[in-house]
Design a protein around this motif. Structure first.
Motif, PDB file in Angstrom:
ATOM      1  N   UNK A   1       0.726  -1.168  -0.266  1.00  0.00           N
ATOM      2  CA  UNK A   1      -0.144   0.038  -0.327  1.00  0.00           C
ATOM      3  C   UNK A   1       0.504   1.060   0.122  1.00  0.00           C
ATOM      4  N   UNK A   2       1.296   1.094   1.033  1.00  0.00           N
ATOM      5  CA  UNK A   2       2.969   2.053   0.549  1.00  0.00           C
ATOM      6  C   UNK A   2       3.821   2.551  -0.452  1.00  0.00           C
ATOM      7  N   UNK A   3       3.306   1.665  -0.951  1.00  0.00           N
ATOM      8  CA  UNK A   3       4.931   2.338  -2.121  1.00  0.00           C
ATOM      9  C   UNK A   3       3.500   2.140  -4.018  1.00  0.00           C
ATOM     10  N   UNK A   4       2.387   2.139  -3.652  1.00  0.00           N
ATOM     11  CA  UNK A   4       2.241   1.534  -5.254  1.00  0.00           C
ATOM     12  C   UNK A   4       1.368   2.644  -5.593  1.00  0.00           C
ATOM     13  N   UNK A   5       0.811   3.275  -6.459  1.00  0.00           N
ATOM     14  CA  UNK A   5       0.790   4.356  -7.808  1.00  0.00           C
ATOM     15  C   UNK A   5      -0.692   4.788  -7.197  1.00  0.00           C
ATOM     16  N   UNK A   6      -1.726   4.238  -6.696  1.00  0.00           N
ATOM     17  CA  UNK A   6      -2.883   3.721  -7.011  1.00  0.00           C
ATOM     18  C   UNK A   6      -3.835   2.423  -5.933  1.00  0.00           C
ATOM     19  N   UNK A   7      -4.750   2.587  -4.961  1.00  0.00           N
ATOM     20  CA  UNK A   7      -5.498   0.940  -4.576  1.00  0.00           C
ATOM     21  C   UNK A   7      -6.400   1.104  -4.932  1.00  0.00           C
ATOM     22  N   UNK A   8      -7.225  -0.251  -5.455  1.00  0.00           N
ATOM     23  CA  UNK A   8      -7.886  -0.116  -7.135  1.00  0.00           C
ATOM     24  C   UNK A   8      -8.990  -0.953  -6.016  1.00  0.00           C
ATOM     25  N   UNK A   9     -10.574  -0.910  -5.818  1.00  0.00           N
ATOM     26  CA  UNK A   9     -11.099  -1.341  -5.356  1.00  0.00           C
ATOM     27  C   UNK A   9     -12.634  -1.301  -5.849  1.00  0.00           C
ATOM     28  N   UNK A  10     -12.543  -2.526  -7.551  1.00  0.00           N
ATOM     29  CA  UNK A  10     -13.287  -2.225  -8.430  1.00  0.00           C
ATOM     30  C   UNK A  10     -14.993  -3.258  -7.717  1.00  0.00           C
TER      31      UNK A  10
ATOM     32  N   UNK B   1      -1.822   6.037   0.040  1.00  0.00           N
ATOM     33  CA  UNK B   1      -2.333   5.507  -1.341  1.00  0.00           C
ATOM     34  C   UNK B   1      -3.417   6.374  -1.314  1.00  0.00           C
ATOM     35  N   UNK B   2      -3.246   7.273  -2.973  1.00  0.00           N
ATOM     36  CA  UNK B   2      -5.063   7.583  -3.668  1.00  0.00           C
ATOM     37  C   UNK B   2      -5.785   6.372  -3.782  1.00  0.00           C
ATOM     38  N   UNK B   3      -6.881   6.854  -3.961  1.00  0.00           N
ATOM     39  CA  UNK B   3      -7.537   4.986  -3.552  1.00  0.00           C
ATOM     40  C   UNK B   3      -8.724   5.332  -5.113  1.00  0.00           C
ATOM     41  N   UNK B   4      -8.836   4.341  -5.717  1.00  0.00           N
ATOM     42  CA  UNK B   4      -9.828   4.634  -7.091  1.00  0.00           C
ATOM     43  C   UNK B   4     -10.783   3.896  -6.823  1.00  0.00           C
ATOM     44  N   UNK B   5     -11.988   3.816  -6.668  1.00  0.00           N
ATOM     45  CA  UNK B   5     -13.048   2.763  -5.763  1.00  0.00           C
ATOM     46  C   UNK B   5     -14.676   2.817  -7.476  1.00  0.00           C
ATOM     47  N   UNK B   6     -14.784   1.506  -7.130  1.00  0.00           N
ATOM     48  CA  UNK B   6     -16.046   1.398  -8.113  1.00  0.00           C
ATOM     49  C   UNK B   6     -17.048   2.698  -7.104  1.00  0.00           C
ATOM     50  N   UNK B   7     -17.860   2.614  -8.016  1.00  0.00           N
ATOM     51  CA  UNK B   7     -19.021   4.014  -7.813  1.00  0.00           C
ATOM     52  C   UNK B   7     -20.216   2.864  -7.371  1.00  0.00           C
ATOM     53  N   UNK B   8     -20.655   1.957  -6.828  1.00  0.00           N
ATOM     54  CA  UNK B   8     -21.868   1.075  -6.703  1.00  0.00           C
ATOM     55  C   UNK B   8     -21.467   0.950  -4.754  1.00  0.00           C
ATOM     56  N   UNK B   9     -22.372   0.291  -4.431  1.00  0.00           N
ATOM     57  CA  UNK B   9     -22.518   0.133  -3.201  1.00  0.00           C
ATOM     58  C   UNK B   9     -22.341   0.906  -1.911  1.00  0.00           C
TER      59      UNK B   9
ATOM     60  N   UNK C   1     -15.694   5.547 -10.267  1.00  0.00           N
ATOM     61  CA  UNK C   1     -15.410   4.866 -11.685  1.00  0.00           C
ATOM     62  C   UNK C   1     -16.028   3.737 -11.890  1.00  0.00           C
ATOM     63  N   UNK C   2     -17.206   3.370 -12.740  1.00  0.00           N
ATOM     64  CA  UNK C   2     -18.041   2.495 -13.135  1.00  0.00           C
ATOM     65  C   UNK C   2     -17.295   0.959 -12.944  1.00  0.00           C
ATOM     66  N   UNK C   3     -17.675   0.581 -12.804  1.00  0.00           N
ATOM     67  CA  UNK C   3     -17.148  -0.662 -12.127  1.00  0.00           C
ATOM     68  C   UNK C   3     -17.340  -2.153 -13.740  1.00  0.00           C
TER      69      UNK C   3
ATOM     70  N   UNK D   1      -5.187   7.536 -15.706  1.00  0.00           N
ATOM     71  CA  UNK D   1      -4.490   8.216 -15.637  1.00  0.00           C
ATOM     72  C   UNK D   1      -5.130   9.704 -15.404  1.00  0.00           C
ATOM     73  N   UNK D   2      -6.652  10.031 -16.016  1.00  0.00           N
ATOM     74  CA  UNK D   2      -7.764  11.058 -15.563  1.00  0.00           C
ATOM     75  C   UNK D   2      -7.722  10.522 -14.967  1.00  0.00           C
ATOM     76  N   UNK D   3      -8.240   9.138 -13.905  1.00  0.00           N
ATOM     77  CA  UNK D   3      -8.742   9.107 -12.829  1.00  0.00           C
ATOM     78  C   UNK D   3      -7.808  10.154 -11.666  1.00  0.00           C
ATOM     79  N   UNK D   4      -6.474   9.488 -11.888  1.00  0.00           N
ATOM     80  CA  UNK D   4      -5.917   9.933 -10.620  1.00  0.00           C
ATOM     81  C   UNK D   4      -5.614  12.061 -10.415  1.00  0.00           C
TER      82      UNK D   4
END
Length: 352
Positions: free
Chosen positions: A258-267, A285-293, A306-308, A316-319
């Protein structure tokens, strides 16, 4: 004052997800009980597996010998009746007793076809027992609170919300040796995801996005059985050369990743709460998440969404999208606050 019995059997499992909630709440509650005179007990099914939480000073640990199904049906209920105790099920564990409060972390098997039929049937019976018997019901997000009310017909005013936390990460020493297992993964240049490969976690999204972005690197930890994708998806995942699956990682390895990732993804397309994004935020870490639930509800403007079901997502645009600092979010979701909440509820139950 009557005894309070908490079911701790889940603490014999790996400490992730729901076991994490129980572990962190109990360990902090034990300290808060000092000098209160409350009789709080942690009962568990003693089937030879070790209990991961030891050294409690103010909570009595009660091993109850039983085989799997007899424990919930007969052994634990008998112990409760014998001691005139109030039952607190912190791990979605319901007994047929009205002197009880239960946390239903999520009801995914009732709304998604991701589990075997027999398990879904058992879970449905379990949830009906909660509806019919539990004096109070809790869950871990307002999204889940409304879903439980809609699906089970439990009035909203009978369902409370008790959040997860992240402070367990403070006690973890990052284990940089995990990168020795991933020689093709460079620090600061990979997208990271953590969780099981169950369908609702939607790691198909990562595989599809990775296939469309061969210049980017992805690490998916927490489950090595690609068959969880289904045969076709598993075959495709093995052919996606820029996705690396280290399997189960320790807390220290997870912290380093987590400390060294470019971003954390959770779809994920379904969550009750979702602890890993909170852990990632705590590590910067920056987090990129599903817009669900429940995810937008819980993470607000501290995440990019993002849309899962959109496999053309531009990472890149999200970040590049602006987000708020996570300080207030990390203050809101706290194991210390959740333990203090349960202390107040336990005081009420014990006084009845």
């Amino acid at each position: 004052m009557r005894p309070i019995v908490i079911n701790g059997t889940v603490l014999c499992d790996n400490i992730t997800g729901i076991p994490r909630y129980v572990y962190e709440v109990i360990s902090r509650l034990d300290k808060l009980l000092e000098g209160t005179g409350l009789d709080v007990r942690l009962a568990y099914r003693d089937d030879g597996r070790p209990l991961h939480l030891t050294g409690l000073k103010n909570i009595q640990v009660v091993p109850l010998h039983a085989v799997r199904y007899c424990y919930n049906l007969f052994v634990l209920p008998h112990y409760l009746r014998k001691n005139h105790a109030f039952f607190v099920g912190l791990a979605s564990d319901m007994l047929m007793t009205r002197d009880s409060a239960v946390v239903l972390h999520d009801i995914r098997p009732l709304v998604m076809d991701t589990d075997r039929g027999f398990f879904r049937f058992k879970f449905w019976v379990h949830c009906l027992s909660t509806k019919w018997f539990a004096r109070e019901v809790y869950t871990v997000s307002d999204d889940q609170r409304h879903l439980i009310s809609d699906k089970l017909g439990i009035p909203l005013d009978k369902i409370g919300v008790t959040y997860n936390g992240w402070e367990h990460m403070n006690a973890v020493e990052p284990d940089e040796s995990v990168f020795e297992k991933l020689p093709d993964v460079k620090k600061g240049e990979y997208f990271y995801a953590l969780g099981s490969l169950a369908k609702h976690k939607n790691y198909k999204w990562i595989r599809e996005v990775a296939a469309r972005n061969p210049d980017k690197t992805f690490v998916v930890a927490g489950g090595a059985d690609l068959a969880a994708f289904g045969k076709d998806e598993a075959d495709a995942a093995r052919d996606t050369g820029n996705v690396f699956y280290p399997g189960y990682v320790t807390d220290g390895e997870n912290k380093a990743l987590m400390q060294h990732c470019k971003a954390f993804l959770h779809p994920a397309v379904f969550e009750g709460f979702g602890i890993p994004p909170l852990e990632a935020l705590s590590q910067g870490a920056p987090i990129l998440l599903s817009n669900a639930s429940c995810l937008p509800e819980l993470y607000g403007d501290c995440a990019r969404y993002f849309d899962p079901n959109d496999y053309e997502a531009d990472l890149d645009a999200l970040l590049a999208e602006p987000v708020s600092k996570p300080d207030k979010l990390l203050e809101k979701y706290s194991w210390d606050k959740t333990a203090a909440f349960w202390l107040e509820q336990i005081k009420r139950y014990a006084a009845e």
